[in-house]
Design a protein around this motif. Sequence first.
Motif: not given
Length: 116
Positions: A36-44
Amino acid sequence: MTTVNQTAPSPAGDALVSASADAPAVLAEISGMLRTMLDEYGLDDIEVTMETRFTEDLELESIDLVTLAGSLETRYGRQVNFAEFVADLELDEIIDLTVGQLVEYVVRCLRAVRER
């Protein structure tokens, strides 16, 4: 005369009771928080394993760890205290901290609560 306990159970206490205290389940939950956190950075698309390092592999910064600490408290309650966990570590240990180390800490906390 019957007495009634007026104290309502806390949601976090209920979460602890229902939370699985095994490493694979905790890893899955923490991985979800991290995704969820990484998705905000586009690193999902990063795979999160027990060996994944927060700083080097996930490139998390201190503010991200604060966010993770909040997610852990929401899920597991105050019995899983991330700040207390890292307070016992040296700076180089914090920099090299792995998801597996956190998983093991959470499992220990959950088991301690169950044994009470």
